[in-house]
Scaffold this motif. Structure first.
Motif, PDB file in Angstrom:
ATOM      1  N   GLU A 228       0.826  -1.209   0.000  1.00 44.98           N
ATOM      2  CA  GLU A 228       0.000   0.000   0.000  1.00 44.98           C
ATOM      3  C   GLU A 228       0.860   1.259   0.000  1.00 44.98           C
ATOM      4  N   LEU A 229       2.010   1.203   0.681  1.00 42.09           N
ATOM      5  CA  LEU A 229       2.921   2.353   0.669  1.00 42.09           C
ATOM      6  C   LEU A 229       3.499   2.557  -0.727  1.00 42.09           C
ATOM      7  N   LYS A 230       3.910   1.479  -1.373  1.00 42.49           N
ATOM      8  CA  LYS A 230       4.435   1.588  -2.731  1.00 42.49           C
ATOM      9  C   LYS A 230       3.361   2.078  -3.700  1.00 42.49           C
ATOM     10  N   ARG A 231       2.153   1.633  -3.514  1.00 44.65           N
ATOM     11  CA  ARG A 231       1.067   2.080  -4.394  1.00 44.65           C
ATOM     12  C   ARG A 231       0.786   3.569  -4.169  1.00 44.65           C
ATOM     13  N   LEU A 232       0.857   3.994  -2.917  1.00 41.25           N
ATOM     14  CA  LEU A 232       0.650   5.398  -2.595  1.00 41.25           C
ATOM     15  C   LEU A 232       1.682   6.275  -3.280  1.00 41.25           C
ATOM     16  N   LYS A 233       2.894   5.737  -3.435  1.00 37.01           N
ATOM     17  CA  LYS A 233       3.977   6.489  -4.078  1.00 37.01           C
ATOM     18  C   LYS A 233       4.093   6.169  -5.566  1.00 37.01           C
ATOM     19  N   HIS A 234       3.067   5.527  -6.134  1.00 39.42           N
ATOM     20  CA  HIS A 234       3.008   5.234  -7.565  1.00 39.42           C
ATOM     21  C   HIS A 234       4.145   4.320  -8.020  1.00 39.42           C
ATOM     22  N   GLN A 235       4.624   3.451  -7.134  1.00 39.16           N
ATOM     23  CA  GLN A 235       5.693   2.528  -7.495  1.00 39.16           C
ATOM     24  C   GLN A 235       5.161   1.176  -7.956  1.00 39.16           C
ATOM     25  N   VAL A 236       3.912   0.894  -7.663  1.00 38.22           N
ATOM     26  CA  VAL A 236       3.225  -0.261  -8.217  1.00 38.22           C
ATOM     27  C   VAL A 236       1.838   0.188  -8.647  1.00 38.22           C
ATOM     28  N   LYS A 237       1.338  -0.455  -9.663  1.00 39.61           N
ATOM     29  CA  LYS A 237       0.025  -0.100 -10.200  1.00 39.61           C
ATOM     30  C   LYS A 237      -0.980  -1.222 -10.027  1.00 39.61           C
ATOM     31  N   GLY A 238      -0.490  -2.455 -10.159  1.00 40.61           N
ATOM     32  CA  GLY A 238      -1.372  -3.611 -10.148  1.00 40.61           C
ATOM     33  C   GLY A 238      -1.791  -4.029  -8.753  1.00 40.61           C
ATOM     34  N   PRO A 239      -2.399  -5.209  -8.641  1.00 40.15           N
ATOM     35  CA  PRO A 239      -2.989  -5.663  -7.371  1.00 40.15           C
ATOM     36  C   PRO A 239      -1.967  -6.284  -6.426  1.00 40.15           C
ATOM     37  N   PHE A 240      -2.415  -6.515  -5.210  1.00 39.56           N
ATOM     38  CA  PHE A 240      -1.664  -7.280  -4.215  1.00 39.56           C
ATOM     39  C   PHE A 240      -2.193  -8.701  -4.253  1.00 39.56           C
ATOM     40  N   VAL A 241      -1.345  -9.643  -4.604  1.00 42.90           N
ATOM     41  CA  VAL A 241      -1.755 -11.043  -4.717  1.00 42.90           C
ATOM     42  C   VAL A 241      -1.039 -11.837  -3.636  1.00 42.90           C
TER      43      VAL A 241
END
Length: 538
Positions: A228-241
């Motif tokens: 979630e932290l990486k997604r917040l910083k736009h470092q991942v786009k896809g889902p958490f699997v």
């Protein structure tokens, strides 16, 4: 090439000019950056205040005349005081979190030539921290000419040059570490240092991360917070699997992880993409990775290194660009020595390894986790429950005492709080409720042996009390072996390894099945219960 998006402030002074042909002889940063032959700007996100709406329209019209391929996207952003660092940083951080950035589809440049010095510094900080997913862009006029184009440079500034605002960057970092800890004010120094390091690694590295620690130590929750932290910083786009490798048995493991083609085997009635493919552009969490077979480990290694793998029954490779977090409660170094884990995969995972301590090693964190668990209970059940003062003091005295084993770690603490909150009809946990819970936990921990801990999760207290000590010790070993084995036959071979060599025929699975039936247990229930514990507690 990806479309190029430039984001920057409208320059209330530098971008202003009188209307007329002479304006093209003046360097205006925002207009000029769209006039370069070697810099095609597909979209310009133009930040400006309400007082400069007219100037923004004027600049937009000029850009349309010199660069019709550039779409200007005005974005209204007002500041009460544009020199107030806290206000500017806060509003820009909100903008960065809310704006629909798509780094997989677009490239970004952050224009830091215009705007106040405070705004420029804040843009730098947010870019450095990856809240703005792009590079910095600096433009300037050509000296001694009437050229309105100027020059441009993509730059990477050194944060150490801005000592005066280093504390603001530290504050952003502290916010990230708090996020990783779910907002819990943890007090254990070693744990806090580990979270600080994880925050740095999460922000700067795409390499695999290995989380080690006992079941219930919080590996799954921490993995999701990293995502979630990486997604917040736009470092991942896809889902958490999330994948519990302990539940992947036999031939189905390959199909579940890597997918299969229709007709690859009996029952493959349709194509299956697989979990690695589902994690494309996102994050894959392989919990209990030590339970994977050697063949699956080999394919996982190639998928990590090459971002490609071969589905079952296919002659065409599939690509999946995912970031990996692995979790385990096993000693993988020992598993390598025992031939149960590939040394090359372990070497690849061991770049960033973090050992999560159990709750018994973090007793000072029990108090803040009480409040966290009560908050979680309120969210789930829709009712707020609290401790009265005496009950809280009594529970904490018990929970932090040296003889409190916490063998199930945070899983045990969460269950304990849930029980007390559920049984507190008045919404207040009182001393009587605490004493009843202390009795339950003491009975659970009456035998601290790991094997007995397994038994206590499959049999009721009444069933345990009915066992002779001899049967209890023997059954504990059998149950522990079953939980760790991939099949009934494998468990039987392990348990009857010596006696089976003395027989001409052996049916270890049937022998074990009959033994479990004596205690009203069966293989399926042990596997389902064990897998559920690992999924929710790991």
């Amino acid at each position: 090439m990806k479309p190029l998006v430039v984001l920057g402030f409208l320059g209330s002074t530098l971008d202003a000019s009188k209307f007329g042909p002479t304006r093209w002889n003046k360097w205006r940063p925002t207009v000029g950056l769209t006039m370069h032959e070697d810099l095609r700007v597909d979209r310009l996100v133009l930040l400006h205040g309400s007082a400069h709406t007219r100037l923004a329209s004027y600049v937009t019209e000029d850009i349309a005349s010199v660069s019709p391929e550039t779409t200007v996207e005005p974005y209204l952003l007002d500041f009460k005081d544009p020199w107030d660092f806290e206000e500017v940083y806060g509003k820009l951080l909100d903008f960065a979190r809310d704006y629909p950035f798509d780094p997989e589809a677009e490239d970004y440049l952050i224009h830091i030539t215009t705007g106040t010095h405070v705004a420029q510094i804040c843009l730098f900080l947010l870019t450095e921290a990856h809240y703005l997913p792009g590079r910095l862009l600096q433009t300037q006029p050509r000296r001694g000419t009437n050229d309105g184009v100027g020059t441009w440079t993509a730059i990477d500034l050194d944060l150490s040059r801005y000592d005066s605002i280093a504390t603001r960057f530290a504050a952003a970092s502290a916010e990230s570490t708090s996020f990783l800890k779910s907002g819990i004010e943890t007090r254990n120094p070693a744990f806090n240092r580990m979270i600080d390091e994880i925050e740095q690694v999460a922000g700067r590295s795409k390499a695999p991360v290995l989380l080690m620690g006992p079941t219930g130590a919080g590996k799954s929750q921490l993995a999701r917070r990293i995502y979630e932290l990486k997604r917040l910083k736009h470092q991942v786009k896809g889902p958490f699997v999330e994948v519990n490798c302990a539940t992947l048995k036999g031939d189905g493991a390959m199909s579940a992880l890597f997918g299969h083609r229709k007709g690859a085997f009996t029952g493959a009635i349709a194509d299956r993409p697989g979990l690695l493919r589902a994690a494309d552009t996102g994050m894959l969490f392989l919990d209990e990775i030590g339970e994977l077979g050697l063949d699956e480990q080999a394919m996982i290694l190639r998928a990590i290194e090459d971002k490609r793998f071969l589905p079952v029954g296919s002659d065409k490779e599939i690509a999946s660009d995912f970031q990996l977090i692995a979790g385990t409660n096993r000693d993988l170094g020992r598993a390598v020595n025992d031939g149960q884990f590939r040394d090359d995969l372990y070497a690849r995972l061991n770049l960033w390894t973090f050992a999560l301590p159990g709750l018994a090693d973090r007793r000072e964190d029990i108090a803040p986790n009480l409040d966290y668990e009560l908050d979680r209970f309120a969210e789930r059940e829709g009712s707020r429950v609290t401790f009265n003062k005496e009950a809280r003091e009594r529970y904490l005295a018990f929970a932090t005492a040296p003889d409190a084993l916490w063998s199930g770690n945070f899983r045990d603490l969460a269950a304990s709080i849930t029980r007390m909150a559920t049984l507190s009809a008045t919404g207040r946990i009182d001393a009587e409720g605490v004493e009843a819970e202390i009795t339950r936990l003491s009975r659970l921990w009456s035998n601290s042996d790991e094997r007995d801990d397994h038994l206590a999760r499959f049999l009721s207290p009444e069933q345990l009390d009915a066992l002779d000590p001899f049967d209890r010790a023997q059954l504990a070993t059998v149950v522990q072996t079953c939980v760790r084995s991939r099949s009934l036959s494998e468990a039987g071979r392990s348990l009857f390894a010596v006696s089976r060599t003395k027989r001409t025929t052996a049916n270890d699975a049937d022998r074990l099945r009959k033994y479990l039936a004596r205690f009203e247990l069966n293989w399926q229930s042990l596997q389902e219960h064990g897998s559920s514990r690992k999924k929710h507690g790991g």
